[in-house]
Design a protein around this motif. Structure first.
Motif, PDB file in Angstrom:
ATOM      1  N   TYR A 180     -42.027 -16.124   1.863  1.00  0.00           N
ATOM      2  CA  TYR A 180     -43.438 -16.342   1.547  1.00  0.00           C
ATOM      3  C   TYR A 180     -44.268 -15.159   2.046  1.00  0.00           C
ATOM      4  N   ASP A 181     -45.174 -14.697   1.194  1.00  0.00           N
ATOM      5  CA  ASP A 181     -46.021 -13.557   1.540  1.00  0.00           C
ATOM      6  C   ASP A 181     -47.116 -13.922   2.535  1.00  0.00           C
ATOM      7  N   ASN A 182     -47.442 -15.201   2.635  1.00  0.00           N
ATOM      8  CA  ASN A 182     -48.580 -15.596   3.472  1.00  0.00           C
ATOM      9  C   ASN A 182     -48.141 -16.149   4.823  1.00  0.00           C
TER      10      ASN A 182
ATOM     11  N   ARG B  17     -39.268 -11.344  -6.243  1.00  0.00           N
ATOM     12  CA  ARG B  17     -39.540 -10.672  -4.970  1.00  0.00           C
ATOM     13  C   ARG B  17     -38.448 -10.951  -3.936  1.00  0.00           C
TER      14      ARG B  17
END
Length: 756
Positions: free
Chosen positions: A130-132, A586
Motif C-alpha cells: 500500500y502506498d499510503n 505496482r
C-alpha cells in the motif's frame, strides 16, 4: 453469651482487630458517601443535559446523517500509530484498517524503534502493498515513552510533507490494536477544523461472559464515554484525550508545538494523551467529545422464539479493541493509567483552571483513594455478613455488633446502600445504552471484580511512582501485550451478510428466516444456502461481500490473462485455494477470490509467488471457469487461435456477441466439487479433506485420479459429475449454436478447418 477467648493475649488481639474494623467501617462509609455524592452529581448533570436536549435541541435540529458525512470533500489525514514490540498485531491491524476505512485521502504513519526489527518487518510487508503506509524509525533504541515515539512521529510527518510538497489537515492518534470504524475518518473530516480536537468513544469488544477481566473494561468505558466526558465538556469545555480515536486540527498541533519548543507530548508522563488534551484549553483551542452514531438495519433474535427479526439499531462511530484478558496484564495497564493520571498529573498539571476544572481534576485523582476504599468496603460487607451468619447459627457465643445501633449509623448505612444500589443501576443503564441489556446485567457482578483489579493496580502505581521519585528515573513504556481479533471475530464486528442483503432489498426477512433455519442444520455458509434456495444471485452475493469486506469486485476474463501470471501462480495453488491471477499492479499480484482467505493462506500465496497479494472478489463460477480455461494456455499449442476470436476475425459474429456468449458460459459453469457435493457423491467435509490431503502429498496424478484411487468416488460417479458440468457449460462453439449466433454447419466448418 458474649464471645470470649480463654487467653487474655488472644482476647486483646481480637478486640484490637475489632476496634480497627470499627474505625475502618466509619472511614470507608464516609469516603463512600462523599464519592457517592460526587457520582450522583455527575449523573444528575448528565440526565439534566439529556432532558434539555430532548426538549429543546433534538426537536429543532436533526442528527448528523451518514449522507452528510459522505458528502463533504475529503481533507488530508495523517494517522499516527506508535509501536513498541507490536509484531504480533500491527500487520493485521493495518490491513484491516486499510480494507475497512471509507476514505481515500489519508496516510498511516507507524513509529518504530531501531532495536525492534520484527515490528519493522511487519510494517514493511504492508508498506510494500500500500502506498499510503509509512514507517518512521526513532533515532534511539526503545522502549522510551509513548510520548517520545509520538514526538518523533510528528517530526517524521513534517519531513514527509516537505518531501511530497503537501500538508495534512487532520491528525489522528491510534494504537496498534485498534479496530477503526469505517466512517471514523469521515466524521473527523466533517467536524475538523470547526473543532481543534475531538475525542471519539472507545468501546471494548465483547468477550465470552466468563472473561470478567476483559469485559469489565466494557463497563468502565461505557460509563466514562457515555457520561463522564459529556459532563466534563459541559462543565469545563475541556476533554482529555484517550490516546486513541483522538483527532486534531493542523492548527492545534502547530500551536502546541510552537509553545512547547516542538515537543508536542510530555515525555515524562505515562499518560501523555490525557496530559495533552487538558493543556489544549490553555491555548484557546476548541475541543469536544463527539458521540455520533448511524442507524443500521440489523437482524436480532426474538428473546423468546429466538427467530430473527429486522430492527433499526444504533451503530456507534467508535474505536473498538480487545483489552487484556488476564489479571496480570490488566493490573499493568491500569496501574499505568492511575500513575499517569492521578499521581503524575498532580505533579505536571497541578490545580489549574476554574472551580469546575479543579473539581474534575479531583475526580480524576480521587481514584487513588476510592480504588482502595471500594475493595475495603466489599471486604467489610463480607465480614459483616459472616458475623451476622455466625450469630444466627451459634448457640454458645455471640459476636458484638461492629457498630452500635443509632440514628447516625442507620442513616450512614442506608446512605451507603443507596449509593451502591444507584451505582449498580447507572452502570446497568450506561452499559445497556452502549451494548445491550444482557451485558448491562453482567456489569453488576463485574463491578465487584473491577474493584479488586483497581485495588491492586493502585498499589502497584503508588509503588512505581514512589520508586521513580526516589530514584529520579523517568518512566518508560510499561508494555501491555496486545491481542488483535481473529478473522472470525472481525467478521462478527463487521456488518452481517443478512443485514446488508436486507438493506439493499435483495432479500426479504421471510426468505432470510428460512435460510437461517436451514443453516442451523448445515455446515454451509449463509451465502451458499441463499444461492441454492434461489433467493439471491451470485452477482448480489459478491456485491454485498465486497461492501462487507471493503474489497472491490472483479469480472474475470481468462482469455486475456498473460501466460507470465499463470506461471507465477501455479495451477495447483489456484485449484487448492480457488484463486485466479488477474494482473500485476505496482509489484502486487492481484488475484480474484470468492471468499476472503485467512492470513495463513495469504502467507502461503505470497511465499510461493514471491510477491505481495492484493484481493478482488469474483463470482465462484467465474473463478472456477477461469482456472479451467485460463490454464489451458500453458498446454495449448502456441499457434492455436481461440475459436471466438476466429469467428470475430472472420466477421461471423460481433465482438459484443462474443462477450455475451462468454459471460453466459462463465455464468453456467459449475465447479466440479460443487456438483459432487450436490449429487451426494461426497460431502463438503470429504471434498475439503481430500483436496487438503491431495496437496499435502504432492502427488503428480490428477485430482480425479486421486479421488478414484483413494476411494473417494468411483470412475462412474466422477464421469457422471463431469457430464453434468459439460451439460451445464458446453464449449463456446456449442453455446453459440445454442443461442443462435451461428449455425451448426458453420461450427463444423470452423472445427474441421482449424487455423495454423
Amino acid at each position: 453469651m458474649p464471645f470470649s477467648f480463654g487467653s487474655p493475649i488472644l482476647q486483646d488481639i481480637f478486640f484490637t482487630l475489632f476496634l480497627g474494623l470499627k474505625f475502618l467501617f466509619y472511614g470507608v462509609a464516609v469516603v463512600f458517601v462523599l464519592s457517592g455524592l460526587d457520582e450522583l452529581f455527575v449523573d444528575l448533570c448528565y440526565l439534566g443535559r439529556e432532558l434539555y436536549r430532548k426538549l429543546f435541541i433534538t426537536r429543532k435540529y436533526s442528527r448528523l446523517t451518514e449522507e452528510q458525512l459522505l458528502a463533504k470533500p475529503e481533507q488530508a489525514v495523517a494517522i499516527m500509530i506508535p509501536c513498541w514490540d507490536e509484531s504480533a498485531v500491527i500487520r493485521r491491524m493495518l490491513e484491516n484498517t486499510l480494507k475497512s476505512l471509507n476514505y481515500s485521502n489519508y496516510v498511516i504513519f507507524v513509529g518504530t524503534y531501531p532495536n525492534d526489527p520484527e515490528t519493522q518487518h511487519e510494517v514493511d510487508m504492508v508498506r510494500s502493498m500500500y502506498d499510503n503506509v509509512e514507517r518512521i524509525v526513532t533515532p534511539k533504541d526503545g522502549p522510551s515513552s509513548k510520548a517520545d515515539c509520538l514526538n518523533w512521529l510528528y517530526k517524521g510527518i513534517q519531513v514527509y510533507e516537505q518531501d511530497h510538497d503537501m500538508q495534512f489537515d487532520i491528525f489522528l492518534m491510534e494504537d496498534s490494536e485498534d479496530i477503526i470504524h469505517p466512517l471514523l475518518l469521515k466524521l473527523c473530516n466533517y467536524v475538523i477544523p470547526k473543532l481543534d480536537m475531538i475525542q471519539l468513544p472507545v468501546h471494548p469488544m465483547v468477550r465470552s461472559w466468563t472473561h470478567f477481566t476483559a469485559n469489565h473494561y466494557m463497563d468502565e468505558f461505557a460509563e466514562n464515554h457515555t457520561r463522564d466526558l459529556i459532563v466534563r465538556e459541559m462543565l469545563t469545555g475541556t476533554v482529555p484525550s484517550a490516546g486513541v480515536g483522538t483527532g486534531f486540527s493542523r492548527k492545534a498541533l502547530l500551536t502546541v508545538a510552537k509553545a512547547q519548543k516542538q515537543q508536542l507530548f510530555n515525555i515524562d508522563s505515562l499518560t501523555e494523551d490525557y496530559d495533552f488534551g487538558l493543556k489544549m484549553s490553555a491555548f484557546g483551542l476548541r475541543q469536544a467529545f463527539v458521540r455520533q452514531w448511524v442507524w443500521r438495519k440489523k437482524l436480532v433474535k426474538h428473546f423468546w422464539s429466538r427467530r430473527p427479526k429486522e430492527k433499526l439499531v444504533k451503530e456507534f462511530i467508535s474505536i473498538r479493541e480487545f483489552f487484556p484478558t488476564t489479571f496480570t496484564t490488566a493490573i499493568r495497564q491500569k496501574s499505568r493509567w492511575v500513575m499517569g493520571i492521578a499521581l503524575q498529573g498532580w505533579t505536571t498539571l497541578g490545580w489549574r483552571g476554574g472551580l469546575a476544572s479543579r473539581y474534575m481534576l479531583i475526580r480524576d485523582r480521587k481514584s487513588v483513594l476510592t480504588n482502595i476504599v471500594n475493595l475495603a468496603g466489599n471486604a467489610l460487607f463480607v465480614i459483616i455478613l459472616a458475623m451476622i451468619g455466625y450469630n444466627q447459627f451459634s448457640t454458645t457465643y455471640r459476636l458484638p455488633p461492629l457498630v452500635n445501633p443509632s440514628l447516625f449509623t442507620n442513616i450512614l448505612i442506608n446512605t451507603c446502600l443507596f449509593f451502591l444500589f444507584w451505582r449498580m443501576c447507572m452502570r446497568f443503564v450506561f452499559v445497556t445504552i452502549t451494548y445491550n441489556w444482557i451485558q448491562g446485567l453482567w456489569a453488576i457482578p463485574r463491578l465487584f471484580w473491577a474493584n479488586i483489579i483497581n485495588f491492586v493496580a493502585t498499589f502497584r502505581a503508588i509503588y512505581q511512582y514512589a520508586k521513580s521519585v526516589i530514584t529520579g528515573q523517568k518512566a518508560t513504556w510499561d508494555k501491555t501485550h496486545h491481542v488483535y481479533p481473529s478473522e472470525e471475530e472481525l467478521r462478527a464486528y463487521r456488518r452481517k451478510l443478512g443485514d446488508l442483503l436486507l438493506d439493499r432489498r435483495f432479500l426479504t426477512i421471510h426468505q432470510l428466516d428460512e435460510a437461517l433455519e436451514v443453516k442451523r442444520n448445515s455446515d454451509k455458509k449463509l451465502g451458499e444456502i441463499l444461492l441454492e434456495m434461489g433467493y439471491i444471485t451470485e452477482e448480489h452475493l459478491i456485491q454485498v461481500l465486497g461492501i462487507q469486506f471493503q474489497v472491490e469486485t472483479q469480472v474475470v476474463d481468462p482469455f486475456e490473462t498473460p501466460v507470465e501470471l499463470l506461471e507465477m501462480l501455479p495451477l495447483n495453488l489456484a485449484l487448492r485455494y480457488q484463486v485466479y491471477p488477474l494482473r500485476l499492479d505496482r509489484g502486487q499480484l492481484v488475484v480474484a477470490t470468492n471468499d476472503i482467505p485467512d492470513n495463513a493462506t495469504l502467507r502461503v500465496l505470497e511465499q510461493e509467488t514471491g510477491v505481495s497479494i492484493a484481493l478482488k472478489l469474483a463470482i465462484k463460477s467465474d473463478i472456477s471457469f477461469a482456472i479451467q480455461r485460463g490454464y489451458e494456455q500453458l498446454t495449448a499449442p502456441q499457434n492455436r487461435i481461440f475459436i471466438g476470436q476466429r469467428l470475430v476475425k472472420q466477421g461471423v459474429i460481433t465482438q459484443q456477441t462474443l462477450f455475451e456468449a462468454l459471460k453466459l458460459q462463465r455464468k453456467r459453469h459449475r465447479p466440479l466439487r460443487e456438483i459432487l457435493i450436490e449429487k451426494k457423491i461426497m460431502t463438503r467435509e470429504q471434498v475439503e479433506q481430500s483436496i487438503e490431503t491431495y496437496y499435502k502429498q504432492g502427488t503428480k496424478q490428477t485430482l480425479l485420479t486421486f479421488w478414484e484411487q483413494n476411494g473417494w468416488a468411483s470412475s462412474d460417479q466422477l464421469q457422471e459429475a463431469l457430464d453434468e458440468r459439460n451439460r451445464n457449460c458446453p464449449p463456446l462453439g456449442e453455446l453459440l449454436v445454442e443461442i443462435g449466433a451461428i449455425s451448426r454447419p458453420q461450427l463444423e466448418e470452423i472445427l474441421n478447418h482449424p487455423e495454423t
